[in-house]
Design an enzyme around this catalytic site. Structure first.
Site, PDB file in Angstrom:
ATOM      1  N   SER A  64       1.735   6.618  -0.427  1.00 11.56           N
ATOM      2  CA  SER A  64       2.722   7.066   0.559  1.00 11.56           C
ATOM      3  C   SER A  64       2.008   7.801   1.678  1.00 11.56           C
ATOM      4  O   SER A  64       0.874   8.248   1.507  1.00 11.56           O
ATOM      5  CB  SER A  64       3.696   8.034  -0.135  1.00 11.56           C
ATOM      6  OG  SER A  64       4.345   8.871   0.807  1.00 11.56           O
ATOM      7  N   TYR A  70       6.789  15.265  -4.734  1.00 13.41           N
ATOM      8  CA  TYR A  70       6.464  13.887  -4.345  1.00 13.41           C
ATOM      9  C   TYR A  70       5.086  13.828  -3.688  1.00 13.41           C
ATOM     10  O   TYR A  70       4.260  12.974  -4.018  1.00 13.41           O
ATOM     11  CB  TYR A  70       7.544  13.395  -3.389  1.00 13.41           C
ATOM     12  CG  TYR A  70       7.462  11.968  -2.962  1.00 13.41           C
ATOM     13  CD1 TYR A  70       6.908  11.616  -1.722  1.00 13.41           C
ATOM     14  CD2 TYR A  70       7.960  10.950  -3.760  1.00 13.41           C
ATOM     15  CE1 TYR A  70       6.851  10.291  -1.312  1.00 13.41           C
ATOM     16  CE2 TYR A  70       7.916   9.621  -3.344  1.00 13.41           C
ATOM     17  CZ  TYR A  70       7.361   9.305  -2.123  1.00 13.41           C
ATOM     18  OH  TYR A  70       7.302   7.989  -1.708  1.00 13.41           O
TER      19      TYR A  70
HETATM   20  P1  NAP Z   1      13.793   2.715  -4.537  1.00 17.95           P
HETATM   21  O1  NAP Z   1      14.579   1.852  -3.640  1.00 17.95           O
HETATM   22  O2  NAP Z   1      14.325   4.037  -4.983  1.00 17.95           O
HETATM   23  O3  NAP Z   1      13.357   1.853  -5.853  1.00 17.95           O
HETATM   24  C1  NAP Z   1      12.603   2.503  -6.843  1.00 17.95           C
HETATM   25  C2  NAP Z   1      12.555   1.579  -8.032  1.00 17.95           C
HETATM   26  O4  NAP Z   1      11.829   2.230  -9.081  1.00 17.95           O
HETATM   27  C3  NAP Z   1      13.953   1.273  -8.570  1.00 17.95           C
HETATM   28  O5  NAP Z   1      14.035  -0.056  -8.983  1.00 17.95           O
HETATM   29  C4  NAP Z   1      14.042   2.208  -9.758  1.00 17.95           C
HETATM   30  O6  NAP Z   1      14.891   1.755 -10.773  1.00 17.95           O
HETATM   31  C5  NAP Z   1      12.611   2.162 -10.267  1.00 17.95           C
HETATM   32  N1  NAP Z   1      12.314   3.286 -11.172  1.00 17.95           N
HETATM   33  C6  NAP Z   1      12.473   4.601 -10.928  1.00 17.95           C
HETATM   34  N2  NAP Z   1      12.106   5.306 -12.009  1.00 17.95           N
HETATM   35  C7  NAP Z   1      11.735   4.402 -12.968  1.00 17.95           C
HETATM   36  C8  NAP Z   1      11.258   4.503 -14.310  1.00 17.95           C
HETATM   37  N3  NAP Z   1      11.102   5.695 -14.900  1.00 17.95           N
HETATM   38  N4  NAP Z   1      10.970   3.368 -14.981  1.00 17.95           N
HETATM   39  C9  NAP Z   1      11.153   2.154 -14.403  1.00 17.95           C
HETATM   40  N5  NAP Z   1      11.604   1.978 -13.124  1.00 17.95           N
HETATM   41  C10 NAP Z   1      11.878   3.109 -12.437  1.00 17.95           C
HETATM   42  O7  NAP Z   1      12.403   3.050  -3.855  1.00 17.95           O
HETATM   43  P2  NAP Z   1      11.544   2.222  -2.793  1.00 17.95           P
HETATM   44  O8  NAP Z   1      11.788   2.776  -1.448  1.00 17.95           O
HETATM   45  O9  NAP Z   1      11.673   0.760  -3.052  1.00 17.95           O
HETATM   46  O10 NAP Z   1      10.086   2.736  -3.233  1.00 17.95           O
HETATM   47  C11 NAP Z   1       9.285   2.008  -4.127  1.00 17.95           C
HETATM   48  C12 NAP Z   1       7.954   2.726  -4.179  1.00 17.95           C
HETATM   49  O11 NAP Z   1       7.447   2.881  -2.848  1.00 17.95           O
HETATM   50  C13 NAP Z   1       8.054   4.138  -4.744  1.00 17.95           C
HETATM   51  O12 NAP Z   1       6.878   4.426  -5.478  1.00 17.95           O
HETATM   52  C14 NAP Z   1       8.100   5.015  -3.484  1.00 17.95           C
HETATM   53  O13 NAP Z   1       7.623   6.319  -3.747  1.00 17.95           O
HETATM   54  C15 NAP Z   1       7.183   4.266  -2.591  1.00 17.95           C
HETATM   55  N6  NAP Z   1       7.336   4.513  -1.160  1.00 17.95           N
HETATM   56  C16 NAP Z   1       8.535   4.321  -0.553  1.00 17.95           C
HETATM   57  C17 NAP Z   1       8.605   4.514   0.838  1.00 17.95           C
HETATM   58  C18 NAP Z   1       9.886   4.326   1.610  1.00 17.95           C
HETATM   59  O14 NAP Z   1       9.915   4.755   2.777  1.00 17.95           O
HETATM   60  N7  NAP Z   1      10.909   3.741   1.049  1.00 17.95           N
HETATM   61  C19 NAP Z   1       7.475   4.877   1.557  1.00 17.95           C
HETATM   62  C20 NAP Z   1       6.288   5.095   0.867  1.00 17.95           C
HETATM   63  C21 NAP Z   1       6.230   4.894  -0.492  1.00 17.95           C
HETATM   64  P3  NAP Z   1      16.313   2.509 -11.003  1.00 17.95           P
HETATM   65  O15 NAP Z   1      17.199   2.022  -9.935  1.00 17.95           O
HETATM   66  O16 NAP Z   1      16.718   2.104 -12.378  1.00 17.95           O
HETATM   67  O17 NAP Z   1      16.061   3.992 -10.888  1.00 17.95           O
HETATM   68  C1  GCO Z   2      10.583  11.566   2.806  1.00 13.54           C
HETATM   69  C2  GCO Z   2      10.470  10.082   2.590  1.00 13.54           C
HETATM   70  C3  GCO Z   2       9.019   9.680   2.519  1.00 13.54           C
HETATM   71  C4  GCO Z   2       8.907   8.201   2.292  1.00 13.54           C
HETATM   72  C5  GCO Z   2       7.506   7.765   2.175  1.00 13.54           C
HETATM   73  C6  GCO Z   2       6.697   7.996   3.414  1.00 13.54           C
HETATM   74  O1  GCO Z   2      11.551  12.149   2.299  1.00 13.54           O
HETATM   75  O2  GCO Z   2       9.705  12.101   3.486  1.00 13.54           O
HETATM   76  O3  GCO Z   2      11.163   9.678   1.437  1.00 13.54           O
HETATM   77  O4  GCO Z   2       8.394  10.393   1.497  1.00 13.54           O
HETATM   78  O5  GCO Z   2       9.552   7.839   1.110  1.00 13.54           O
HETATM   79  O6  GCO Z   2       6.882   8.269   1.043  1.00 13.54           O
HETATM   80  O7  GCO Z   2       5.472   7.307   3.268  1.00 13.54           O
END
Ligand code: NAP
Ligand code: GCO
Length: 267
Positions: free
Chosen positions: A147, A160
């Site tokens: 991230s 986080y």
């Molecule tokens: P999301 O929409 O919240 O999806 C997260 C997924 O992880 C969901 O399918 C959730 O399932 C699953 N999960 C959570 N806890 C779990 C567990 N204990 N065991 C198995 N599955 C679990 O998040 P996203 O935005 O797609 O993010 C995916 C990854 O990218 C995460 O690691 C997040 O930190 C990272 N990320 C996101 C962003 C962003 O801007 N969106 C940016 C940087 C990094 P449930 O629905 O059952 O909880």
């Molecule tokens: C926040 C956001 C971010 C994104 C992502 C950025 O609350 O700042 O959720 O953390 O998820 O990780 O790279």
């Protein structure tokens, strides 16, 4: 020589954790498009079932398993099942993750621990479970979804940021410890991506105006937009393919340029 073949994932088994929707789902779609067999898991059967249907709607026959990635016994069990039913995991994407946005001094220790458990301990548990078979097979790919918070802090995301900072270093340590077995471990650092996880940051205000954070991110991003989960597919296929066999221990930021830009002067 047909150079594009270096990006092919034909015949590879890719396990993307927590990929019923969101970033994991988009990465799985891209990897399927490059020829990989897709395995995913989620915590609840109904989410796995929904995920299987969603993949089917994309023409993908995905193998879905119920598994909480923080539960080491459950993870070891599901790895055994995957190896029996699908095959050895060639590509692991540690995608499953949660966030809790709470000012640090108001955050209960149990909430802090839960974020660390899912976002840092689980990638350790799942990587540890698949590496032995990767070594036996002669190599493998691990991609940790880091991230911007692997590099930056901001208000309310202390747990986080600590987890994602740790995940950056776990990525580098796996790369260091298992590179000699032809295992490459890299990270992808998404910028701000429009998924359920960031939906609260894009919610319309009571007066219909955009969320202040939404305006802030768009003004800070040269691309002038939030990322889409699909923007991560290409970088993930690259890091999963033989085209990146000499890339190891790197975090590839896919952020639309936000980290390079001082930000647009407010009008
Ligand atoms: P999301 O929409 O919240 O999806 C997260 C997924 O992880 C969901 O399918 C959730 O399932 C699953 N999960 C959570 N806890 C779990 C567990 N204990 N065991 C198995 N599955 C679990 O998040 P996203 O935005 O797609 O993010 C995916 C990854 O990218 C995460 O690691 C997040 O930190 C990272 N990320 C996101 C962003 C962003 O801007 N969106 C940016 C940087 C990094 P449930 O629905 O059952 O909880
Ligand atoms: C926040 C956001 C971010 C994104 C992502 C950025 O609350 O700042 O959720 O953390 O998820 O990780 O790279």
């Amino acid at each position: 020589m047909d150079y594009i073949k270096n990006y092919s994932l034909e015949g590879k088994v890719a396990w993307i954790t927590g990929a019923s929707y969101g970033i994991g789902f988009a990465i799985a779609k891209a990897m399927a498009g490059a020829g990989a067999v897709i395995v995913f898991n989620d915590i609840r059967q109904e989410l796995v079932d929904k995920g299987v249907e969603a993949y089917k709607a994309e023409g993908i026959t995905a193998h879905g398993y119920v598994c909480d990635v923080t539960d080491e016994d459950a993870v070891n069990q599901v790895v055994e099942t995957i190896e029996k039913e699908v095959g050895t995991v060639d590509i692991l994407v540690n995608n499953a993750g949660i966030i809790k946005r709470i000012p640090m001094i108001e955050m209960a220790a149990k909430d802090f621990r839960q974020v660390i458990d899912v976002d840092l301990n689980a990638p350790f548990i799942v990587s540890k479970a698949v590496i032995p078979a990767m070594i036996k097979k002669g190599g493998g790919k691990i991609i940790n979804i880091c991230s911007m918070m692997s590099e930056f802090g901001r208000e309310t995301v202390s747990a986080y940021a600590a987890a994602k900072g740790g995940l950056k270093m776990l990525t580098r340590n796996i790369a260091s410890e298992y590179g000699e077995y032809n295992i490459q471990c890299n990270g992808i650092g998404p910028g701000y991506i429009a998924t359920p996880q960031t939906a609260p940051l894009r919610e319309k205000q009571a007066d219909g105006s955009r969320h202040p954070f939404d305006q802030f991110i768009v003004s800070k991003t040269p691309a002038g937009r939030w990322g889409e989960a699909e923007d991560l597919g290409g970088p993930a296929v690259f890091l999963a393919s033989s085209a990146s066999d000499f890339v190891n221990g790197q975090i590839l930021y896919v952020d639309g340029g936000i980290q390079a830009y001082i930000g647009k002067q407010p009008s």
